[in-house]
Design an enzyme around this catalytic site. Structure first.
Site, mmCIF file in Angstrom:
data_model
loop_
_atom_site.group_PDB
_atom_site.id
_atom_site.type_symbol
_atom_site.label_atom_id
_atom_site.label_comp_id
_atom_site.label_asym_id
_atom_site.label_seq_id
_atom_site.Cartn_x
_atom_site.Cartn_y
_atom_site.Cartn_z
ATOM 1 N N SER A 98 8.510 -58.413 -26.329
ATOM 2 C CA SER A 98 7.798 -57.298 -26.968
ATOM 3 C C SER A 98 8.773 -56.241 -27.473
ATOM 4 C CB SER A 98 6.898 -56.619 -25.936
ATOM 5 O OG SER A 98 5.554 -56.785 -26.212
ATOM 6 N N GLY A 137 3.210 -46.936 -34.112
ATOM 7 C CA GLY A 137 1.924 -46.336 -33.760
ATOM 8 C C GLY A 137 0.853 -46.620 -34.789
ATOM 9 N N ASN A 142 -9.766 -44.441 -30.213
ATOM 10 C CA ASN A 142 -11.086 -44.889 -30.691
ATOM 11 C C ASN A 142 -11.018 -45.913 -31.821
ATOM 12 O OD1 ASN A 142 -12.544 -43.280 -28.871
ATOM 13 N ND2 ASN A 142 -12.193 -41.494 -30.169
ATOM 14 N N MET A 345 -1.576 -75.383 -9.963
ATOM 15 C CA MET A 345 -0.786 -76.523 -9.477
ATOM 16 C C MET A 345 0.168 -76.133 -8.356
ATOM 17 S SD MET A 345 0.123 -78.886 -12.741
ATOM 18 C CE MET A 345 0.984 -80.037 -11.685
ATOM 19 N N LEU A 346 0.528 -74.857 -8.309
ATOM 20 C CA LEU A 346 1.415 -74.408 -7.230
ATOM 21 C C LEU A 346 0.627 -73.967 -5.998
ATOM 22 C CD1 LEU A 346 3.511 -74.458 -9.597
ATOM 23 C CD2 LEU A 346 4.658 -72.586 -8.396
ATOM 24 N N GLY A 347 -0.673 -74.078 -6.044
ATOM 25 C CA GLY A 347 -1.476 -73.658 -4.893
ATOM 26 C C GLY A 347 -1.184 -72.200 -4.560
ATOM 27 N N GLU A 371 -1.678 -57.110 -31.164
ATOM 28 C CA GLU A 371 -1.378 -57.730 -32.473
ATOM 29 C C GLU A 371 -2.603 -58.449 -33.040
ATOM 30 O OE1 GLU A 371 1.288 -57.450 -34.161
ATOM 31 O OE2 GLU A 371 2.934 -57.016 -32.788
#
Ligand code: TGC
Ligand code: FAD
Length: 392
Positions: A98, A137, A142, A345-347, A371
């Protein structure tokens, strides 16, 4: 964090499509990630701190303004090279990518494309060297998906303009030296200008309590009667197409970057599945785990081919905004799905910082929103294929 054992996966030999220069760039950035980012990133993310000491090294490996011409301090590289840099950096962490993509595509690009010669000379060489950092920016409290309705505005006051309003969710804002700000003039037209830290009435409060992109600094830009010299306004563009052109470049970079995060998750899950035994054998031997791995590498391979083609179109100046939207949307969604499956998968081990997967997963929850959200990019594709606008 466990040692970085990452190995690249290239199922369809897409490396063969790259030039010698591309491969050299890939290797340089890959080594930087292994040596400088992987060993520290988990701690910085846990502390919610941006590792600012990396800025110098990022500049040295050419991560700031890769495709900006050398006469302005850039590196004059093509768009595939830019994509490769984004992919390798995001393999380390989306937040570091980023920082580099904001600096390159959202700050250097508009100054180069729309700025005066004086603005280019003043800012670009310093931005390329990381001696000056920038932010972008556009989003307001809003007005996010609908930036055309922004209310930040400036009035003419002779040799300067007076800027009022606020921007929100701005990457790099808390430490940036300059901000490329999009605001309306008295005629309601959107223009870009450069606000500099230290201008009276300009502040950049940091946004805290993020569960995502914790190693990236995010903040607001607040303008309270800020006097900005007229020579800081970009002479080269008016209208929403100005900021949206910058987004084309950044979204393109993200479509490559997301593959880096996906590869890191896939590589971690693959290795773990070979080492972790349950019921007397490696979990990678069970069909349910193989399904996950097979689908991951299939989706990664499709994404690799997509960005390579998009990059060649971009080099030929033929990539359309809608093609870029499709790649950003598809590849980020692909990476997020892979991160979620790899985590499973790694629990239990999948939730701790010893492995990078959960950090990637949380980061990607921002990448799928910034983006242009997942929905907005779908609507861009929908409008492109039907000719009908479903935004409004
Ligand atoms: P619309 O009426 O369609 O267009 C207004 C004008 O803009 C032109 N245009 C573009 N030009 C260049 N590139 C594009 N992608 C363009 N899309 C549109 C268009 O031709 C028109 O030009 P003209 O000459 O006729 O005036 O605009 P709209 O108001 O209907 O909005 C369209 C929409 C919704 C697609 C757009 O506003 C949009 O993309 N919204 C999403 C906002 C967004 O992506 N914000 C991102 C903020 S930056 C950020 O998130 C950084 S994260 C960084 C990091 O950490 O990596
Ligand atoms: P909203 O626009 O309010 O959207 C809310 C929901 O409504 C979403 O699901 C969206 O898809 C949906 N929606 C909106 N419009 C429609 C529609 N027409 N049809 C259907 N669904 C719709 N901005 C910058 O300018 N500079 C930056 O550097 C930057 N960095 C960021 C960093 C982070 C960590 C984050 C989270 C955001 C950042 N952003 C930045 C802002 C980002 O671009 C916006 O969050 C994004 O564009 C969405 O705007 P929003 O959050 O106001 O959501």
């Amino acid at each position: 964090m466990a040692a970085d054992k990452f190995q690249y996966h290239d199922y369809y030999l897409t490396e063969d499509l790259l030039t010698e220069e591309h491969r050299l760039i890939r290797e340089t950035v890959r080594q930087f990630v292994k040596k400088e980012i992987s060993p520290i990133i988990e701690e910085y993310a846990q502390r919610a701190e941006f590792p600012s000491h990396l800025i110098r090294g990022l500049a040295e490996i050419g991560a700031f303004g890769p495709y900006i011409p050398a006469e302005y301090g850039g590196h004059g590289l093509d768009h595939i090279a830019y994509g490769i840099i984004m992919q390798e950096l995001e393999r380390g962490d989306s937040g570091i990518r980023s920082t580099a993509s904001v600096q390159s595509s959202l700050v250097m690009f508009p100054i180069w494309k729309f700025g005066s010669e004086e603005q280019k000379q003043k800012y670009l060489p310093k931005l390329a060297k990381g001696e000056m950092m920038g932010c972008f920016g556009l989003t307001e409290p809003n007005h996010g998906s609908d930036p055309g309705s922004m209310t930040t505005w400036f009035r003419d006051a002779g040799d300067h303009v007076v800027l009022n309003g606020a921007k929100m969710w701005i990457s790099n804002a808390p430490f940036a030296d300059i901000a490329v700000v999009w605001a309306k003039n008295e005629q309601g037209e959107i223009q870009g200008l450069v606000a500099e830290r230290g201008m009276e009435g300009f502040s950049t409060p940091e946004t805290h309590s993020k569960w995502s992109l914790r190693a990236s600094a995010t903040g607001e830009l607040v303008f309270d009667n800020v006097k900005v010299p007229k020579e800081n306004i970009f002479p080269g563009v008016k209208g929403l197409k100005g900021p949206l052109s910058c987004l084309n470049s950044a979204r393109y970079g993200i479509s490559w970057g997301a593959i880096g995060a996906a590869l890191d998750c896939y590589d971690t899950a693959l290795r773990y599945s070979m080492e972790r035994e349950q019921f007397g054998r490696p979990i990678g031997g069970f069909q349910l785990q193989q399904k996950k791995l097979a689908e991951m590498i299939t989706e990664i391979t499709k994404a690799q081919l997509l960005v390579w083609r998009l990059g060649t179109l971009k080099n030929e100046d033929k990539a359309t905004p809608a093609q870029i939207s499709m790649a950003k949307r598809n590849n980020v969604d692909m990476a997020l799905t892979i991160a979620r499956n790899a985590r499973q998968m790694l629990g239990g081990m999948g939730i701790i910082g010893e492995y990078s997967i959960m950090r990637h997963m949380m980061n990607l929850e921002s990448v799928v929103t910034y983006e242009g959200t997942h929905d907005i990019h779908l609507l861009i594709t929908g409008m492109d294929v039907t000719g009908l606008n479903a935004f409004k």
